[in-house]
Design a protein around this motif. Structure first.
Motif, PDB file in Angstrom:
ATOM      1  N   SER A  26       0.143   4.111   6.881  1.00  0.00           N
ATOM      2  CA  SER A  26      -0.223   2.631   6.030  1.00  0.00           C
ATOM      3  C   SER A  26      -0.293   1.035   6.976  1.00  0.00           C
ATOM      4  O   SER A  26      -1.206   0.705   6.167  1.00  0.00           O
TER       5      SER A  26
ATOM      6  N   ASN B 297       0.909  -1.350  -0.524  1.00  0.00           N
ATOM      7  CA  ASN B 297       0.470   0.116  -0.598  1.00  0.00           C
ATOM      8  C   ASN B 297       0.822   0.939  -0.117  1.00  0.00           C
ATOM      9  O   ASN B 297       0.736   2.226  -0.648  1.00  0.00           O
ATOM     10  N   PHE B 298       1.867   1.185   1.246  1.00  0.00           N
ATOM     11  CA  PHE B 298       2.415   1.988   1.218  1.00  0.00           C
ATOM     12  C   PHE B 298       3.398   2.467  -0.776  1.00  0.00           C
ATOM     13  O   PHE B 298       3.906   4.287  -0.836  1.00  0.00           O
TER      14      PHE B 298
ATOM     15  N   ASP C  43       0.895   4.200  -2.830  1.00  0.00           N
ATOM     16  CA  ASP C  43       0.479   5.436  -3.340  1.00  0.00           C
ATOM     17  C   ASP C  43       1.650   6.526  -3.228  1.00  0.00           C
ATOM     18  O   ASP C  43       1.617   7.284  -2.803  1.00  0.00           O
TER      19      ASP C  43
END
Length: 313
Positions: A296, A108-109, A112
């Motif tokens: 995150s 997810n990090f 993004d």
């Protein structure tokens, strides 16, 4: 002292070869060798000793490299504070225990991040003592360690001795995990005594002497029969294919359990409570990438269902 020379020796230590390091640094091997010799002369020590298999740090070199890595890391951080924009190169390093939720947070990090064209993210999955070593020596900007409650005081003492900042992430109960074909899969109640006749899958590199205390850090093992594994992929394959195998693990996602025909159950007379702890050095806390990764990480944890909700994650 020439800062560029510090970058040179850090790269040589990382690669273990002056030839390969020179290529990575886009310079000639003779020039790199000359720079290292000049630095060694200024310091009055030998940083590396050379062998046919490559170069390795001397005892004095190991001590010097710890400081060199921290200096280079802090310079990179300082530069990022004042040159940061959407087109700036991204360098971020994480050392962590093996856990699906951490991998999800890393994913997810990365998703993004606005600029992925010049991105270097190092994600090292390893045991807790190695995580502490990586963060303390500046090889990782942030770390996540896993310890059982019975060992928490030892780890906190070790973190304090390394001048590391730490904060708890979450606490959870380890569950027995095995194939649907396992003889215990149909049992409503499972006691620890029943496990002794079966084969336990354990993380091999968790068996580490706790430095001065000389304690075995692996309390998961409840059977004299065991298979040691060293990555997160092997244990699922073993649980699926060895019908008498079991393992103590955190709650697994329901879809993974169904896909692999696995079952998770509690042990009625033995509870292994485990805690994951976030660690970093004091000067790294304000790094924007660290803040984003922690955010995150906590979002993923907040979305983890509990056993009481009837889900296994």
């Amino acid at each position: 002292m020439n800062i560029q020379f510090l970058k040179y020796v850090v790269e040589v230590d990382k690669i273990g070869s002056i030839n390969k390091a020179a290529k990575n640094l886009h310079m000639g091997q003779p020039n790199l060798s000359a720079a290292i010799k000049e630095l060694e002369k200024d310091l009055g020590i030998s940083i590396f000793y050379r062998t046919k298999k490559g170069v390795f740090p001397t005892k004095e070199g190991e001590k010097f490299l710890i400081y060199a890595k921290k200096i280079i890391s802090e310079i990179n951080q300082l530069e990022s504070l004042y040159t940061s924009n959407e087109n700036s190169p991204i360098h971020f390093s994480i050392a962590a225990c093996r856990a699906t939720y951490i991998t999800m947070a890393v994913s997810n990090f990365i998703n993004d991040l606005k600029n992925k064209k010049e991105m270097t993210v190092n994600f090292n999955e390893t045991n807790s003592l190695n995580v502490i070593h990586e963060v303390a020596n500046g090889n990782a900007e942030i770390g996540i360690i896993r310890c059982q409650n019975i060992h928490e005081n030892f780890f906190i003492s070790l973190l304090k001795s390394k001048n590391l900042i730490f904060e708890p992430l979450w606490e959870f109960k380890m569950l027995l995990t095995f194939s649907e074909k396992h003889p215990l899969s149909s049992k409503k109640k499972i006691k620890s005594e029943m496990l002794k006749q079966y084969i336990e899958v354990v993380q091999g590199d968790i068996k580490i002497s706790a430095e001065k205390n000389n304690k075995n850090l692996n309390l998961y093992q409840t059977s004299s029969q065991s298979i040691s594994v060293y990555d997160r992929g092997s244990h699922i394959n073993l649980l699926v294919n060895v019908n008498e195998a079991f393992m103590w693990v955190p709650i697994l996602p329901e879809n993974i359990l169904k896909r692999n025909c696995l079952v998770q159950k509690e042990c009625t007379d033995l509870q292994i409570i485990t805690k994951d702890i976030l660690i970093y050095s004091a000067e790294r806390r304000q790094n924007s990438y660290i803040k984003n990764f922690i955010s995150s990480l906590k979002k993923v944890i907040d979305n983890i269902p509990t056993i009481d909700e009837g889900f296994l994650i």
